[in-house]
Scaffold this active site. Structure first.
Site, PDB file in Angstrom:
ATOM      1  N   CYS A  90      50.700  27.157  -2.724  1.00 16.75           N
ATOM      2  CA  CYS A  90      51.386  28.074  -3.631  1.00 16.75           C
ATOM      3  C   CYS A  90      51.965  29.136  -2.730  1.00 16.75           C
ATOM      4  CB  CYS A  90      50.438  28.686  -4.651  1.00 16.75           C
ATOM      5  SG  CYS A  90      51.223  30.023  -5.566  1.00 16.75           S
ATOM      6  N   CYS A 143      51.470  33.000  -4.452  1.00 20.84           N
ATOM      7  CA  CYS A 143      50.179  33.604  -4.801  1.00 20.84           C
ATOM      8  C   CYS A 143      49.081  32.568  -4.596  1.00 20.84           C
ATOM      9  CB  CYS A 143      50.212  34.164  -6.228  1.00 20.84           C
ATOM     10  SG  CYS A 143      51.135  33.173  -7.409  1.00 20.84           S
ATOM     11  N   SER A 144      48.455  32.120  -5.664  1.00 26.24           N
ATOM     12  CA  SER A 144      47.398  31.129  -5.480  1.00 26.24           C
ATOM     13  C   SER A 144      47.330  30.207  -6.679  1.00 26.24           C
ATOM     14  CB  SER A 144      46.069  31.821  -5.230  1.00 26.24           C
ATOM     15  OG  SER A 144      45.797  32.705  -6.297  1.00 26.24           O
ATOM     16  N   CYS A 145      48.488  29.799  -7.206  1.00 25.18           N
ATOM     17  CA  CYS A 145      48.491  28.876  -8.345  1.00 25.18           C
ATOM     18  C   CYS A 145      47.805  27.578  -7.914  1.00 25.18           C
ATOM     19  CB  CYS A 145      49.919  28.591  -8.793  1.00 25.18           C
ATOM     20  SG  CYS A 145      50.784  30.085  -9.329  1.00 25.18           S
TER      21      CYS A 145
END
Lengths: 141, 204
Positions: free
Chosen positions: B106, B109-111
Site C-alpha cells: 500500500c 498508508c497500510s491498506c
C-alpha cells in the site's frame, strides 16, 4: 545485507525477548483467560500496546492499571453496563481512567478528539481502486 | 475513581476512532511515540484477526472450481467460507504462476485485507518497504526477504487501497500432491500471501 540491517524486518530474537517482558507484566492482571486476551480487532492490540507504553513512560504504576481494570470488570459483573463482554473495552476504560486520575488526559478532550477522528473518512487519501500493477519487473529470458 | 467512558461505544468504528484519538493525544503530549507503540504491537501482530487466508489458499489449491471462483471474485469466494470484507470493499486474489510473481504494497498508508490475513506486519506499514518495493522489487525481495525470484519470472507489484485490497495466491509447493487441505494450510505463510516469500515446503 541482512533484513535487520536494512530495517525492513525486525529480527525474531528481539521480538521474543520483548514478548517475555510484556508477558511478565500481563500475567498478573485480572480477568480474561487466554481466549479472552486474544486480539480480535486491530484497535484492541493498539489499546493493549498503549497501556504498556504509557506505563513504560512512568505515567502510572502498573498496580494502578491493574486495580482500574479490576474495577471496570467488577462494574460489568455487577450489571451496571448491561453491555456484552469485551475484555479490551474494559482495558480501554482502565487506561482512560488511570490517565485521567493522573491528570494526563481529560475525558472531555478525548471525546472531542474522537469526534474529530470520526469526521475524517477512513483512509481519506487512498480511496481510489488501482486496477493495474503499480510496477513491473519484467522477466529476463 | 473517575469514570471517563460515559460515552457509549456502540460500534467498532467508534471505538477504533477513540483509540486512534487517544494515541494521537498521548503522542502529542510526549508520553509515547508511534514507534514505541508499534514495537509493542509488533509482538502480537501475528495474532490479530481471523487469519483465514491460509484456509482459503489450501482450498484453492485442492479445488479447481473454487480456485476459479476465487480468482474471478475473491470477495464472493471468501464469503462462501464465511469470511466477510470490512465494509464491503473489494478484494482481488492474484495468482502466482511459473511466469508471474505478484506482490502487494500500500503505497500511501497500510491498506491490507485484514479479515483474510490478520493485522499487517509493521514493515508493511513502514516507508522503506512502501517506497523500495515499488522501485526495485526484485532486489528488495532478495535482499530483505531472502526470496530470490528467478529472472525468468515477471514480478508485478500491486497497490492496495481502501477500495480494493489485493492478496496473493501463492504457488502450491512441490511434493504436496498427497496432502489434504488441513496440512496444506499449515504451509501457507502470511508472507506468501503478501508476495514477499514462497509458501513453505513440506520438507522444511
Amino acid at each position: 545485507m541482512t533484513a535487520s540491517e536494512t530495517g525492513v524486518r525486525p529480527d525474531a530474537t528481539t521480538i521474543g525477548d520483548a514478548r517475555r517482558r510484556v508477558e511478565t507484566l500481563v500475567c498478573g492482571l485480572p480477568g480474561g483467560g487466554i481466549d479472552e486476551r486474544m486480539f480480535n480487532e486491530p484497535w484492541e492490540l493498539r489499546a493493549f500496546a498503549m497501556a504498556v507504553a504509557a506505563y513504560h513512560s512512568g505515567k502510572y504504576e502498573w498496580g494502578e492499571f491493574q486495580r482500574s481494570l479490576s474495577h471496570s470488570i467488577r462494574q460489568w459483573e455487577e450489571g451496571n453496563g448491561g453491555e456484552p463482554w469485551s475484555y479490551y473495552e474494559h482495558w480501554l476504560t482502565a487506561l482512560e481512567t488511570v490517565l485521567a486520575d493522573n491528570g494526563v488526559l481529560s475525558d472531555v478532550a478525548l471525546d472531542d478528539r474522537t469526534r474529530e477522528v470520526m469526521a475524517v473518512p477512513r483512509d481519506a487519501n487512498h480511496h481510489k481502486a488501482h486496477r493495474e500493477p503499480i510496477a513491473i519487473s519484467p522477466a529476463i529470458r | 475513581m473517575a469514570g471517563p467512558t460515559d460515552t457509549r461505544l456502540n460500534t467498532q468504528e467508534e471505538i477504533t476512532a477513540r483509540v486512534k484519538a487517544l494515541e494521537a493525544m498521548l503522542i502529542e503530549k510526549g508520553i509515547m511515540t508511534t514507534e514505541a507503540v508499534d514495537r509493542l504491537a509488533e509482538i502480537y501482530e501475528n495474532e490479530v484477526g481471523p487469519q483465514l487466508g491460509a484456509k482459503v489458499v489450501a482450498r484453492a489449491w485442492s479445488d479447481p472450481e473454487f480456485k476459479a471462483r476465487l480468482l474471478a471474485d475473491a470477495t464472493a469466494a471468501c464469503a462462501e467460507m464465511d469470511i466477510s470484507g470490512l465494509q464491503g470493499e473489494e478484494m482481488i486474489a492474484l495468482e502466482n504462476t511459473d511466469d508471474v510473481h505478484n506482490l502487494v504494497v500500500c503505497t500511501l498508508c497500510s491498506c491490507y485485507p485484514w479479515p483474510v490475513l490478520g493485522l499487517p506486519p509493521n514493515w508493511y506499514k513502514a516507508p522503506p518497504y512502501r517506497a523500495r518495493i515499488v522501485r526495485e522489487p526484485r532486489k528488495v525481495l532478495a535482499e530483505d526477504f531472502g526470496f530470490v525470484v528467478p529472472d525468468s519470472v515477471e514480478i508485478r507489484v500491486w497497490d492496495s487501497s481502501s477500495e480494493l485490497r489485493y492478496w496473493v495466491l501463492p504457488k502450491r509447493p512441490e511434493g504436496t500432491e498427497e496432502m489434504g487441505t488441513f496440512d496444506l494450510a499449515a504451509l501457507v505463510t502470511r508472507d506468501s500471501m503478501i508476495g514477499v516469500g514462497p509458501a513453505a515446503s513440506p520438507s522444511s
